[in-house]
Design a protein around this motif. Sequence first.
Motif, PDB file in Angstrom:
ATOM      1  N   SER A 263     -40.027  17.786  18.136  1.00  0.00           N
ATOM      2  CA  SER A 263     -40.000  16.820  16.862  1.00  0.00           C
ATOM      3  C   SER A 263     -37.840  18.360  17.179  1.00  0.00           C
ATOM      4  O   SER A 263     -37.086  17.680  16.332  1.00  0.00           O
ATOM      5  CB  SER A 263     -39.565  17.090  16.003  1.00  0.00           C
ATOM      6  OG  SER A 263     -41.323  15.635  15.728  1.00  0.00           O
ATOM      7  N   GLN A 264     -37.665  18.775  17.973  1.00  0.00           N
ATOM      8  CA  GLN A 264     -35.895  18.999  17.901  1.00  0.00           C
ATOM      9  C   GLN A 264     -35.798  18.921  19.677  1.00  0.00           C
ATOM     10  O   GLN A 264     -36.909  18.352  21.052  1.00  0.00           O
ATOM     11  CB  GLN A 264     -35.921  20.585  18.388  1.00  0.00           C
ATOM     12  CG  GLN A 264     -35.851  20.989  16.984  1.00  0.00           C
ATOM     13  CD  GLN A 264     -36.396  22.467  16.673  1.00  0.00           C
ATOM     14  OE1 GLN A 264     -35.157  23.287  17.383  1.00  0.00           O
ATOM     15  NE2 GLN A 264     -36.617  22.975  15.674  1.00  0.00           N
ATOM     16  N   GLY A 265     -34.610  18.570  19.955  1.00  0.00           N
ATOM     17  CA  GLY A 265     -34.256  18.970  21.862  1.00  0.00           C
ATOM     18  C   GLY A 265     -33.862  20.358  22.371  1.00  0.00           C
ATOM     19  O   GLY A 265     -34.637  20.971  22.092  1.00  0.00           O
ATOM     20  N   PRO A 266     -34.776  19.466  23.632  1.00  0.00           N
ATOM     21  CA  PRO A 266     -34.816  20.628  25.060  1.00  0.00           C
ATOM     22  C   PRO A 266     -33.735  21.703  24.791  1.00  0.00           C
ATOM     23  O   PRO A 266     -32.460  21.259  24.676  1.00  0.00           O
ATOM     24  CB  PRO A 266     -35.377  20.090  26.263  1.00  0.00           C
ATOM     25  CG  PRO A 266     -35.186  18.613  25.940  1.00  0.00           C
ATOM     26  CD  PRO A 266     -34.707  18.381  24.410  1.00  0.00           C
ATOM     27  N   ARG A 267     -34.115  22.479  25.083  1.00  0.00           N
ATOM     28  CA  ARG A 267     -33.137  23.970  24.625  1.00  0.00           C
ATOM     29  C   ARG A 267     -33.493  24.380  25.594  1.00  0.00           C
ATOM     30  O   ARG A 267     -34.152  25.029  26.897  1.00  0.00           O
ATOM     31  CB  ARG A 267     -33.088  25.129  23.891  1.00  0.00           C
ATOM     32  CG  ARG A 267     -32.222  25.861  23.258  1.00  0.00           C
ATOM     33  CD  ARG A 267     -32.746  27.250  22.228  1.00  0.00           C
ATOM     34  NE  ARG A 267     -33.349  28.234  22.474  1.00  0.00           N
ATOM     35  CZ  ARG A 267     -34.293  28.909  22.613  1.00  0.00           C
ATOM     36  NH1 ARG A 267     -32.834  30.122  22.825  1.00  0.00           N
ATOM     37  NH2 ARG A 267     -34.866  30.054  22.521  1.00  0.00           N
ATOM     38  N   PHE A 268     -31.447  25.314  26.479  1.00  0.00           N
ATOM     39  CA  PHE A 268     -31.576  25.578  27.943  1.00  0.00           C
ATOM     40  C   PHE A 268     -31.913  26.824  27.572  1.00  0.00           C
ATOM     41  O   PHE A 268     -31.702  27.479  27.063  1.00  0.00           O
ATOM     42  CB  PHE A 268     -29.744  25.566  28.273  1.00  0.00           C
ATOM     43  CG  PHE A 268     -29.489  26.575  29.615  1.00  0.00           C
ATOM     44  CD1 PHE A 268     -29.394  27.463  29.234  1.00  0.00           C
ATOM     45  CD2 PHE A 268     -29.399  25.784  30.860  1.00  0.00           C
ATOM     46  CE1 PHE A 268     -28.704  28.041  30.512  1.00  0.00           C
ATOM     47  CE2 PHE A 268     -29.852  26.220  32.233  1.00  0.00           C
ATOM     48  CZ  PHE A 268     -28.824  27.648  32.129  1.00  0.00           C
ATOM     49  N   ILE A 269     -32.686  27.207  28.760  1.00  0.00           N
ATOM     50  CA  ILE A 269     -33.297  28.953  28.793  1.00  0.00           C
ATOM     51  C   ILE A 269     -32.205  29.912  30.066  1.00  0.00           C
ATOM     52  O   ILE A 269     -31.710  30.668  29.697  1.00  0.00           O
ATOM     53  CB  ILE A 269     -34.836  28.551  28.814  1.00  0.00           C
ATOM     54  CG1 ILE A 269     -35.777  28.002  28.031  1.00  0.00           C
ATOM     55  CG2 ILE A 269     -35.236  30.705  29.099  1.00  0.00           C
ATOM     56  CD1 ILE A 269     -36.924  28.328  28.404  1.00  0.00           C
ATOM     57  N   ILE A 270     -32.586  28.662  31.554  1.00  0.00           N
ATOM     58  CA  ILE A 270     -32.140  29.898  32.494  1.00  0.00           C
ATOM     59  C   ILE A 270     -31.435  29.301  34.083  1.00  0.00           C
ATOM     60  O   ILE A 270     -32.676  27.543  33.297  1.00  0.00           O
ATOM     61  CB  ILE A 270     -33.129  30.847  32.447  1.00  0.00           C
ATOM     62  CG1 ILE A 270     -32.013  32.164  32.928  1.00  0.00           C
ATOM     63  CG2 ILE A 270     -34.218  30.220  33.271  1.00  0.00           C
ATOM     64  CD1 ILE A 270     -32.891  33.598  33.472  1.00  0.00           C
ATOM     65  N   GLN A 271     -31.299  29.166  34.467  1.00  0.00           N
ATOM     66  CA  GLN A 271     -30.340  28.565  35.510  1.00  0.00           C
ATOM     67  C   GLN A 271     -30.721  29.828  37.007  1.00  0.00           C
ATOM     68  O   GLN A 271     -29.307  30.790  36.712  1.00  0.00           O
ATOM     69  CB  GLN A 271     -29.334  27.775  35.244  1.00  0.00           C
ATOM     70  CG  GLN A 271     -29.696  27.039  36.498  1.00  0.00           C
ATOM     71  CD  GLN A 271     -28.307  25.394  36.474  1.00  0.00           C
ATOM     72  OE1 GLN A 271     -26.840  25.628  36.414  1.00  0.00           O
ATOM     73  NE2 GLN A 271     -28.273  24.317  36.390  1.00  0.00           N
ATOM     74  N   GLY A 272     -30.537  29.063  37.826  1.00  0.00           N
ATOM     75  CA  GLY A 272     -30.532  29.702  38.873  1.00  0.00           C
ATOM     76  C   GLY A 272     -30.741  29.191  40.517  1.00  0.00           C
ATOM     77  O   GLY A 272     -31.298  27.807  40.544  1.00  0.00           O
ATOM     78  N   TYR A 273     -29.959  29.902  41.198  1.00  0.00           N
ATOM     79  CA  TYR A 273     -30.143  29.328  42.878  1.00  0.00           C
ATOM     80  C   TYR A 273     -31.291  30.039  43.492  1.00  0.00           C
ATOM     81  O   TYR A 273     -32.175  29.017  44.720  1.00  0.00           O
ATOM     82  CB  TYR A 273     -28.828  28.921  42.822  1.00  0.00           C
ATOM     83  CG  TYR A 273     -28.673  28.142  44.998  1.00  0.00           C
ATOM     84  CD1 TYR A 273     -28.385  28.712  46.149  1.00  0.00           C
ATOM     85  CD2 TYR A 273     -28.732  26.567  44.814  1.00  0.00           C
ATOM     86  CE1 TYR A 273     -28.837  28.708  46.818  1.00  0.00           C
ATOM     87  CE2 TYR A 273     -28.610  25.949  46.211  1.00  0.00           C
ATOM     88  CZ  TYR A 273     -28.335  26.873  47.180  1.00  0.00           C
ATOM     89  OH  TYR A 273     -28.640  26.297  47.943  1.00  0.00           O
ATOM     90  N   LYS A 274     -30.841  31.336  43.403  1.00  0.00           N
ATOM     91  CA  LYS A 274     -31.768  31.830  44.762  1.00  0.00           C
ATOM     92  C   LYS A 274     -32.504  33.633  43.792  1.00  0.00           C
ATOM     93  O   LYS A 274     -30.921  33.813  42.833  1.00  0.00           O
ATOM     94  CB  LYS A 274     -31.696  32.516  46.341  1.00  0.00           C
ATOM     95  CG  LYS A 274     -30.429  32.644  45.792  1.00  0.00           C
ATOM     96  CD  LYS A 274     -29.343  32.544  47.106  1.00  0.00           C
ATOM     97  CE  LYS A 274     -28.570  33.498  47.165  1.00  0.00           C
ATOM     98  NZ  LYS A 274     -27.722  33.360  48.724  1.00  0.00           N
ATOM     99  N   THR A 275     -32.739  33.882  44.261  1.00  0.00           N
ATOM    100  CA  THR A 275     -33.388  35.253  44.070  1.00  0.00           C
ATOM    101  C   THR A 275     -33.300  35.836  42.240  1.00  0.00           C
ATOM    102  O   THR A 275     -34.135  34.915  42.092  1.00  0.00           O
ATOM    103  CB  THR A 275     -32.079  36.263  44.789  1.00  0.00           C
ATOM    104  OG1 THR A 275     -31.095  36.139  43.737  1.00  0.00           O
ATOM    105  CG2 THR A 275     -31.469  36.414  45.997  1.00  0.00           C
TER     106      THR A 275
END
Lengths: 115, 115
Positions: free
Chosen positions: A41-53
């Motif tokens: 019952s909550q919205g998603p929360r950003f954890i982490i983002q990446g492109y490579k390595t």
Amino acid sequence: LAKTTQPISMDSYEGQEVNITCSHNNIATNDYITWYQQFPSQGPRFIIQGYKTKVTNEVASLFIPADRKSSTLSLPRVSLSDTAVYYCLVGDMGRLTGGGNKLTFGTGTQLKVEL
Amino acid sequence: DAGVTQSPTHLIKTRGQQVTLRCSPISGHKSVSWYQQVLGQGPQFIFQYYEKEERGRGNFPDRFSARQFPNYSSELNVNALLLGDSALYLCASSLVLSVNTGELFFGEGSRLSVL
């Protein structure tokens, strides 16, 4: 957007390291990999983002091999409060196309942490 | 600082009725997106607005519409409600158009039940 495959559920115990792997065989050159966490019952929360390595922040690490066809979210020393659904998303997020974000969520991985 | 706020938090409607959901983005954020989350599934993209213009639309029928106001708040309208429209409706804001350069922040959602 590239389709992703991740385990439906995982179980762990407090204090352990949890690794959730996501497969994205059709990832495109412009695509980024993003992980979100969602409690009921909550919205998603950003954890982490990446492109490579490897990318690391205060809550998690993201490991991306050279071929970028998969990625692994690593949660160090989980606690009960880490029990949640974790989503892996892949897409160019509109950065190059100017089309804005059109995040495509799958069904996610339900992580259950026990004492 | 206030996060993304949505109203109402819960509402019940009957088939055929119309509903309006409201969202206030984080101060300074110019992009607002709407997502529908059916129980047991991940959020599905409905719309994105940036600087009061529609910048993306998901695979939803014309019964779904939205708009963004000069203060960057947004409304999602759904006409001729169906039972299948019962879901958690999430609003997300971001500083810029794409999320490669920023994170996407979700509100806690509006829980719509159609009877």
